[in-house]
Design an enzyme around this catalytic site. Sequence first.
Site, mmCIF file in Angstrom:
data_model
loop_
_atom_site.group_PDB
_atom_site.id
_atom_site.type_symbol
_atom_site.label_atom_id
_atom_site.label_comp_id
_atom_site.label_asym_id
_atom_site.label_seq_id
_atom_site.Cartn_x
_atom_site.Cartn_y
_atom_site.Cartn_z
ATOM 1 N N ARG A 150 0.834 -1.211 0.000
ATOM 2 C CA ARG A 150 0.000 0.000 0.000
ATOM 3 C C ARG A 150 0.865 1.256 0.000
ATOM 4 O O ARG A 150 1.895 1.304 0.667
ATOM 5 C CB ARG A 150 -0.933 -0.038 1.207
ATOM 6 N N ARG A 207 1.791 4.961 3.288
ATOM 7 C CA ARG A 207 2.836 4.929 4.315
ATOM 8 C C ARG A 207 4.169 4.371 3.778
ATOM 9 O O ARG A 207 5.054 4.040 4.547
ATOM 10 C CB ARG A 207 2.357 4.105 5.517
ATOM 11 N N ASP A 237 -12.000 6.584 12.785
ATOM 12 C CA ASP A 237 -10.916 5.659 12.452
ATOM 13 C C ASP A 237 -9.659 5.917 13.274
ATOM 14 O O ASP A 237 -9.136 5.015 13.925
ATOM 15 C CB ASP A 237 -10.585 5.790 10.964
#
Length: 547
Positions: free
Chosen positions: A278, A281, A421
């Site tokens: 992903r 990050r 979140d």
Amino acid sequence: MILDKHPFITQRPGPVVLCILDGVGYSDHTEGDAYKAAHTPNLDWLHTNCQNRPLNAHGTHVGLPSDADMGNSEVGHNAIGGGRIVAQGAKLVNTALSTGALFEGEIWRKLSGNVREKSSTLHFIGLFSDGGVHSHLDHLKAMVEQARKEGIKSIRFHILLDGRDVSETSALDYVLPFEDYLTSLNAEGVSAKIASGGGRMTITMDRYGAEWDMVERGWNTHVHGEGRQFASAEEAIKTFREEDGFIDQYLPAFVVAENGQPVGRICSGDSVIFYNFRGDRSIEISQAFEDDEFPNFDRGDRPDVEYSGMMEYDGDDHIPKQYLVAPPAIDQPMCEFLSANGVGQLAISETQKYGHVTFFFNGNRSGKFDDKVEDFIEIPSDVGGYDLRPWMKAVEITDYLVPAICENRQPFVRVNYANGDMVGHTGNFNAARMAVEVVDVQVGRLMAAVKKANGVLLVTSDHGNCDEMFEFDKKGEVKRGENGKAKAKTSHTLNKVPFIVYDPASRNEFSLSEVQDAGLSHIAGTVFNLLGFQAPDVFNRTLLEKK
Ligand SMILES: O=C(O)[C@H](O)COP(=O)(O)O
Ligand SMILES: [Mn+2]
Ligand SMILES: [Mn+2]
């Protein structure tokens, strides 16, 4: 790319506002559900008085390998903005590994060849869990097996401990079996060692430039071997837990050393694979390895290495330059059509979710489609400790939005409130309940603005999180520690999320489809309709049906 007018839905005078309450889902449990526990008069009113339905936000509904995979922001926003389901990173890497395509690719061969030619070291850096959100340990193991088969003799691991996509204190469940595996490699004559590490929210995995210090700490730990020394990762984890009660994601940086010397500094001539798939990050650490001009911190002597990411993390800026698996192709997301048709758009969030409503929403593109019609607004986030400030920047976001909506500055507005979140990830139930209450107040403010402007407000989420703040066992009972305290859950959930249509200028033109399998990818078609257009064929069907 010309959009056709919708046959029976007419655009309202005011904007269509898509409000994404990040990490707020519907749980079947009541205990540990911060959403149910919160006082939410505005969300309650919407549920009672407006058309609404749950949407699937996990697993195959968002392009993940299986329905046991919880949703996450990347795949959720890709599905909302892209309006279709595409095979996501986790799935693409699985396939590239199972077919062997990854190992036949130019970059793997280059990195592996480099290490063999120079008798240097292959380093792996990445999130060390099977969470499947940013990385998966199965991917790491498959690559180590291949390296072994190819005769690589020196491998080092720089492990980022998770506890955020998996159970909050599970680091040793991954580290101990891995050490056993390394023992078997060492017995075969491969020098394979964990060299450094730390919690993923302490080192290396910053995103959107929120806290470059994290990346600097990671760099110094992994590359220069600077930091507190331990004989093993196990000793480091146990010591930090005993000393300060750290949970995994916040564990301080550590360096594994023998006779006072780090066992795995990264040196010129080595190869380095950052194995997260992903992007958010993974970008900053990749820039630290690759960029010649680098203003973010002093890297000291930057080793000359062959560096590769698992994927291309940013397709606009081509970060990193070398990668093992091509990223998912998300062509023609909703905003590309809107821009091509001159429909004005406003995307707003605070730093922690800014890339979610821009980059992820637009199919992992960092730029705009058309500067003239798109506004991207970032409200700077506080740094760290969101359970200490569960309000985050929600109020500031709404302060910006209310006049923008009332003045109808852009016909399509999208906003992400991070609170459910980011506070959910801390595992702090009371803070998460407060986070939901803060967000509810903002929803009330948006409702008033939308009513004034005669627009439409859509309230939804990208996946669950704060709806389950406790872990449950297989029997559905809350897991408790020796002290009887509920075990905090810090990860996302598999739960469905809300989809609410607040349409104060309703013309009774449509009802909301009840099709059970509908998910986040059906939102884009719905937004097109509310803007008065038919959704182009590339989008999944709308949720609106003729009355
Ligand atoms: O990166 C994170 O913070 C978590 O792994 C996932 O959270 P997100 O998908 O909501 O960003
Ligand atoms: Mn999210
Ligand atoms: Mn999250």
